[in-house]
Design an enzyme around this catalytic site. Structure first.
Site, PDB file in Angstrom:
ATOM      1  N   TYR A  68       0.830  -1.213   0.000  1.00 42.47           N
ATOM      2  CA  TYR A  68       0.000   0.000   0.000  1.00 42.47           C
ATOM      3  C   TYR A  68       0.862   1.261   0.000  1.00 42.47           C
ATOM      4  CZ  TYR A  68      -4.286  -2.582   0.055  1.00 42.47           C
ATOM      5  OH  TYR A  68      -5.314  -3.410  -0.329  1.00 42.47           O
ATOM      6  N   ASN A 103     -12.692   2.806  -6.955  1.00 47.70           N
ATOM      7  CA  ASN A 103     -11.276   3.169  -6.863  1.00 47.70           C
ATOM      8  C   ASN A 103     -10.951   3.829  -5.534  1.00 47.70           C
ATOM      9  OD1 ASN A 103     -11.217   2.187  -9.417  1.00 47.70           O
ATOM     10  ND2 ASN A 103     -11.128   4.179 -10.427  1.00 47.70           N
ATOM     11  N   VAL A 104      -9.715   3.626  -5.114  1.00 51.84           N
ATOM     12  CA  VAL A 104      -9.276   4.160  -3.815  1.00 51.84           C
ATOM     13  C   VAL A 104      -8.245   5.273  -4.019  1.00 51.84           C
ATOM     14  CG1 VAL A 104      -9.756   2.001  -2.583  1.00 51.84           C
ATOM     15  CG2 VAL A 104      -7.510   2.321  -3.639  1.00 51.84           C
ATOM     16  N   ASP A 105      -8.158   5.773  -5.273  1.00 51.56           N
ATOM     17  CA  ASP A 105      -7.088   6.737  -5.598  1.00 51.56           C
ATOM     18  C   ASP A 105      -7.482   8.201  -5.433  1.00 51.56           C
ATOM     19  OD1 ASP A 105      -8.662   7.278  -7.927  1.00 51.56           O
ATOM     20  OD2 ASP A 105      -7.537   5.800  -9.102  1.00 51.56           O
ATOM     21  N   HIS A 120     -15.073   1.424  -1.962  1.00 49.07           N
ATOM     22  CA  HIS A 120     -14.009   0.590  -1.394  1.00 49.07           C
ATOM     23  C   HIS A 120     -13.011   1.382  -0.579  1.00 49.07           C
ATOM     24  CE1 HIS A 120     -14.824  -2.702  -4.681  1.00 49.07           C
ATOM     25  NE2 HIS A 120     -15.717  -2.698  -3.700  1.00 49.07           N
ATOM     26  N   CYS A 128      -5.590   2.572  12.939  1.00 49.40           N
ATOM     27  CA  CYS A 128      -5.071   1.498  13.784  1.00 49.40           C
ATOM     28  C   CYS A 128      -6.144   0.430  13.968  1.00 49.40           C
ATOM     29  CB  CYS A 128      -4.659   2.076  15.140  1.00 49.40           C
ATOM     30  SG  CYS A 128      -4.258   0.809  16.349  1.00 49.40           S
ATOM     31  N   THR A 206     -14.620  -1.097 -15.463  1.00 50.75           N
ATOM     32  CA  THR A 206     -14.653  -2.123 -14.409  1.00 50.75           C
ATOM     33  C   THR A 206     -14.903  -3.492 -15.036  1.00 50.75           C
ATOM     34  OG1 THR A 206     -15.704  -2.886 -12.356  1.00 50.75           O
ATOM     35  CG2 THR A 206     -17.117  -1.665 -13.901  1.00 50.75           C
ATOM     36  N   VAL A 232     -12.379  -1.176 -22.554  1.00 48.64           N
ATOM     37  CA  VAL A 232     -11.573  -1.627 -23.697  1.00 48.64           C
ATOM     38  C   VAL A 232     -11.946  -3.040 -24.131  1.00 48.64           C
ATOM     39  CG1 VAL A 232      -9.591  -0.095 -23.304  1.00 48.64           C
ATOM     40  CG2 VAL A 232      -9.689  -2.305 -22.130  1.00 48.64           C
ATOM     41  N   GLU A 233     -12.671  -3.751 -23.262  1.00 47.27           N
ATOM     42  CA  GLU A 233     -13.230  -5.047 -23.670  1.00 47.27           C
ATOM     43  C   GLU A 233     -14.521  -5.290 -22.899  1.00 47.27           C
ATOM     44  OE1 GLU A 233      -9.975  -7.629 -22.578  1.00 47.27           O
ATOM     45  OE2 GLU A 233     -10.945  -8.083 -20.653  1.00 47.27           O
TER      46      GLU A 233
HETATM   47  C1  BJW Z   1     -10.289   0.156 -19.334  1.00 47.15           C
HETATM   48  C2  BJW Z   1      -9.139   0.832 -19.623  1.00 47.15           C
HETATM   49  C3  BJW Z   1      -9.315   2.062 -20.223  1.00 47.15           C
HETATM   50  C4  BJW Z   1      -8.505  -0.955 -18.730  1.00 47.15           C
HETATM   51  N1  BJW Z   1     -10.517   2.489 -20.495  1.00 47.15           N
HETATM   52  N2  BJW Z   1     -11.505   0.506 -19.565  1.00 47.15           N
HETATM   53  C5  BJW Z   1     -21.496 -12.450  -5.027  1.00 47.15           C
HETATM   54  C6  BJW Z   1     -21.002 -13.447  -5.843  1.00 47.15           C
HETATM   55  C7  BJW Z   1     -19.701 -13.926  -5.674  1.00 47.15           C
HETATM   56  C8  BJW Z   1     -18.858 -13.427  -4.681  1.00 47.15           C
HETATM   57  C9  BJW Z   1     -19.361 -12.444  -3.859  1.00 47.15           C
HETATM   58  C10 BJW Z   1     -20.657 -11.981  -4.034  1.00 47.15           C
HETATM   59  N3  BJW Z   1     -20.858 -10.993  -3.108  1.00 47.15           N
HETATM   60  C11 BJW Z   1     -19.728 -10.839  -2.380  1.00 47.15           C
HETATM   61  C12 BJW Z   1     -18.811 -11.721  -2.817  1.00 47.15           C
HETATM   62  C13 BJW Z   1     -17.427 -11.864  -2.291  1.00 47.15           C
HETATM   63  C14 BJW Z   1     -16.459 -10.833  -2.815  1.00 47.15           C
HETATM   64  C15 BJW Z   1     -16.431 -10.917  -4.336  1.00 47.15           C
HETATM   65  O1  BJW Z   1     -17.015 -10.144  -5.054  1.00 47.15           O
HETATM   66  N4  BJW Z   1     -15.682 -11.895  -4.845  1.00 47.15           N
HETATM   67  C16 BJW Z   1     -15.570 -12.089  -6.287  1.00 47.15           C
HETATM   68  C17 BJW Z   1     -14.220 -11.556  -6.793  1.00 47.15           C
HETATM   69  C18 BJW Z   1     -15.695 -13.563  -6.561  1.00 47.15           C
HETATM   70  N5  BJW Z   1     -16.827  -9.506  -2.373  1.00 47.15           N
HETATM   71  C19 BJW Z   1     -16.433  -9.046  -1.181  1.00 47.15           C
HETATM   72  O2  BJW Z   1     -15.788  -9.732  -0.398  1.00 47.15           O
HETATM   73  C20 BJW Z   1     -16.873  -7.649  -0.819  1.00 47.15           C
HETATM   74  N6  BJW Z   1     -17.465  -7.632   0.484  1.00 47.15           N
HETATM   75  C21 BJW Z   1     -18.649  -8.144   0.714  1.00 47.15           C
HETATM   76  O3  BJW Z   1     -19.334  -8.624  -0.168  1.00 47.15           O
HETATM   77  O4  BJW Z   1     -19.053  -8.067   2.040  1.00 47.15           O
HETATM   78  C22 BJW Z   1     -20.165  -8.853   2.442  1.00 47.15           C
HETATM   79  C23 BJW Z   1     -19.642 -10.208   2.785  1.00 47.15           C
HETATM   80  C24 BJW Z   1     -18.813 -10.339   3.866  1.00 47.15           C
HETATM   81  C25 BJW Z   1     -18.368 -11.603   4.239  1.00 47.15           C
HETATM   82  C26 BJW Z   1     -18.698 -12.719   3.462  1.00 47.15           C
HETATM   83  C27 BJW Z   1     -19.507 -12.554   2.331  1.00 47.15           C
HETATM   84  C28 BJW Z   1     -19.983 -11.290   2.002  1.00 47.15           C
HETATM   85  C29 BJW Z   1     -15.666  -6.721  -0.710  1.00 47.15           C
HETATM   86  C30 BJW Z   1     -14.984  -6.519  -2.011  1.00 47.15           C
HETATM   87  C31 BJW Z   1     -13.737  -5.665  -1.800  1.00 47.15           C
HETATM   88  C32 BJW Z   1     -12.912  -5.512  -3.071  1.00 47.15           C
HETATM   89  N7  BJW Z   1     -11.680  -4.945  -2.734  1.00 47.15           N
HETATM   90  C33 BJW Z   1     -10.732  -4.607  -3.796  1.00 47.15           C
HETATM   91  C34 BJW Z   1      -9.441  -4.080  -3.139  1.00 47.15           C
HETATM   92  C35 BJW Z   1      -9.680  -2.663  -2.596  1.00 47.15           C
HETATM   93  C36 BJW Z   1      -8.488  -2.113  -1.915  1.00 47.15           C
HETATM   94  C37 BJW Z   1      -7.309  -1.943  -2.835  1.00 47.15           C
HETATM   95  O5  BJW Z   1      -7.376  -1.174  -3.816  1.00 47.15           O
HETATM   96  O6  BJW Z   1      -6.281  -2.573  -2.577  1.00 47.15           O
HETATM   97  O7  BJW Z   1     -11.302  -3.620  -4.670  1.00 47.15           O
HETATM   98  S1  BJW Z   1     -10.394  -5.971  -4.906  1.00 47.15           S
HETATM   99  C38 BJW Z   1     -10.262  -4.984  -6.354  1.00 47.15           C
HETATM  100  O8  BJW Z   1     -11.325  -5.338  -7.284  1.00 47.15           O
HETATM  101  C39 BJW Z   1     -10.543  -3.535  -5.903  1.00 47.15           C
HETATM  102  C40 BJW Z   1     -11.399  -3.031  -7.031  1.00 47.15           C
HETATM  103  O9  BJW Z   1     -12.150  -1.915  -6.595  1.00 47.15           O
HETATM  104  C41 BJW Z   1     -12.241  -4.239  -7.369  1.00 47.15           C
HETATM  105  C42 BJW Z   1     -12.865  -4.201  -8.733  1.00 47.15           C
HETATM  106  O10 BJW Z   1     -11.879  -4.158  -9.728  1.00 47.15           O
HETATM  107  P1  BJW Z   1     -12.076  -3.236 -11.017  1.00 47.15           P
HETATM  108  O11 BJW Z   1     -12.088  -1.819 -10.614  1.00 47.15           O
HETATM  109  O12 BJW Z   1     -13.218  -3.708 -11.807  1.00 47.15           O
HETATM  110  O13 BJW Z   1     -10.687  -3.457 -11.778  1.00 47.15           O
HETATM  111  P2  BJW Z   1     -10.254  -4.663 -12.757  1.00 47.15           P
HETATM  112  O14 BJW Z   1      -8.791  -4.658 -12.835  1.00 47.15           O
HETATM  113  O15 BJW Z   1     -10.904  -5.922 -12.366  1.00 47.15           O
HETATM  114  O16 BJW Z   1     -10.883  -4.255 -14.159  1.00 47.15           O
HETATM  115  C43 BJW Z   1     -10.390  -3.134 -14.883  1.00 47.15           C
HETATM  116  C44 BJW Z   1     -11.266  -2.973 -16.105  1.00 47.15           C
HETATM  117  O17 BJW Z   1     -10.882  -1.793 -16.788  1.00 47.15           O
HETATM  118  C45 BJW Z   1     -11.124  -4.129 -17.108  1.00 47.15           C
HETATM  119  O18 BJW Z   1     -12.424  -4.560 -17.478  1.00 47.15           O
HETATM  120  C46 BJW Z   1     -10.389  -3.508 -18.297  1.00 47.15           C
HETATM  121  O19 BJW Z   1     -10.798  -4.066 -19.534  1.00 47.15           O
HETATM  122  C47 BJW Z   1     -10.802  -2.071 -18.171  1.00 47.15           C
HETATM  123  N8  BJW Z   1      -9.876  -1.096 -18.702  1.00 47.15           N
HETATM  124  N9  BJW Z   1      -8.044   0.031 -19.206  1.00 47.15           N
HETATM  125  C48 BJW Z   1     -11.598   1.718 -20.156  1.00 47.15           C
HETATM  126  N10 BJW Z   1      -8.219   2.792 -20.577  1.00 47.15           N
END
Ligand code: BJW
Length: 264
Positions: A68, A103-105, A120, A128, A206, A232-233
């Protein structure tokens, strides 16, 4: 992305009262911030389960803190790109625009968006895990962007805690939402309410695989909004949306904005 698709989206936006925008890491990619799941993304190098959950943090706090610290350094050197700025400019053309970001930025607020819901959390806040006290930036600054805490390779080393609370000695963690953790309840409620009541929802950069965030566009579609993906996809939720604009957010959003402007 065709001309008629752009016109269609612009017409919907021009007639909208409330526009919701769900953003993911892809909107910040053109600011030089790595996404998670792209081939060169963060998860290509590090496994999420090793870094983005509480068990990993407690097992290797220094490793997670280093990761981080490195990312804080990247974000500090980055700035908003044309996609962020287009969403700010949209506020002059539509009565209400709500940005719901995973996003967290902090780049939406930095760009000037006035209504931003951070699902997020934020890299800018740290606290702490024992006493809950917020750690000030200067308490963490020493580890950011330095060889000790900053280099991305530093996360390969398993280290003890790098940052501890100056009040109680507890571990300092970022105020972000890890897997298995609840999203901030008030923020999530506001996001779902926004999705249920908007006229148009844009899902930008996303992958649509992380829930509950990925459910936001689906809720908007269920409630009758016109839903558009910009990516992009095609994402995991693309089939459920009305229209998919394939391309870079930093090119598509300014182009759409320009067309809305000519209609206003
Ligand atoms: C472009 C581009 C350009 C590139 N132009 N596009 C239902 C079903 C299954 C599982 C679950 C469910 N509900 C909950 C869950 C569990 C879990 C989950 O979802 N798991 C799945 C992965 C299977 N969810 C959780 O645990 C959440 N909490 C929760 O549900 O609490 C209740 C609960 C508690 C206990 C038990 C059960 C339930 C919390 C989720 C927290 C996610 N945290 C992160 C890290 C944050 C901190 C950090 O930054 O370090 O969040 S993980 C990471 O993924 C981050 C992001 O916000 C998140 C999403 O990612 P994002 O933004 O979509 O990025 P990418 O990289 O995946 O995609 C980028 C996209 O951009 C791509 O599509 C590219 O093509 C595109 N792109 N360049 C336009 N120029």
């Amino acid at each position: 992305m065709s001309d008629s698709q752009l016109e269609h989206v612009a017409a919907r936006l021009a007639g909208a009262r409330h526009v919701a925008v769900l953003t993911g890491a892809g909107i910040s990619a053109e600011s030089g911030i790595a996404t998670f799941r792209d081939p060169d993304g963060l998860w290509a190098r590090f496994r999420p389960e090793e870094l983005a959950n509480m068990d990993a943090f407690l097992a290797s706090p220094g490793r997670v803190q280093d990761w981080y610290a490195y990312r804080r350094g990247v974000v500090r050197d980055a700035g908003p790109n044309p996609a962020h700025l287009a969403l700010v400019a949209l506020e002059d053309l539509v009565p209400r625009v709500t940005v719901i970001t995973q996003n967290v930025d902090g780049l939406h607020a930095q760009a000037g968006s006035t209504r931003v819901l951070e699902l997020h959390g934020s890299l800018a806040r740290n606290y702490c895990v024992d006493c809950g006290r917020e750690a000030r930036e200067e308490e963490l600054a020493a580890g950011d962007g330095t060889d000790a805490g900053g280099g991305v390779d530093a996360v390969d080393d398993d280290t003890g805690p790098r940052f501890t609370c100056i009040a109680c000695g507890g571990l300092i963690r970022p105020d972000v939402v890890w897997f298995g953790e609840m999203l901030p309840r008030d923020v999530l409620e506001a996001a779902v309410d926004t999705a249920s009541n908007c006229d148009v929802l844009l899902s930008v950069g996303t992958s649509g695989v992380v829930y509950p965030a990925a459910g936001i566009p689906l809720e908007a579609a269920r409630a009758g909004a016109f839903t558009v993906e910009v990516n992009v996809e095609r994402s995991a939720i693309a089939d459920a949306l009305d229209l998919v604009l394939v391309g870079r957010a930093g090119e598509i959003l300014p182009a759409v904005l320009e067309r809305v402007r000519t209609r206003s």
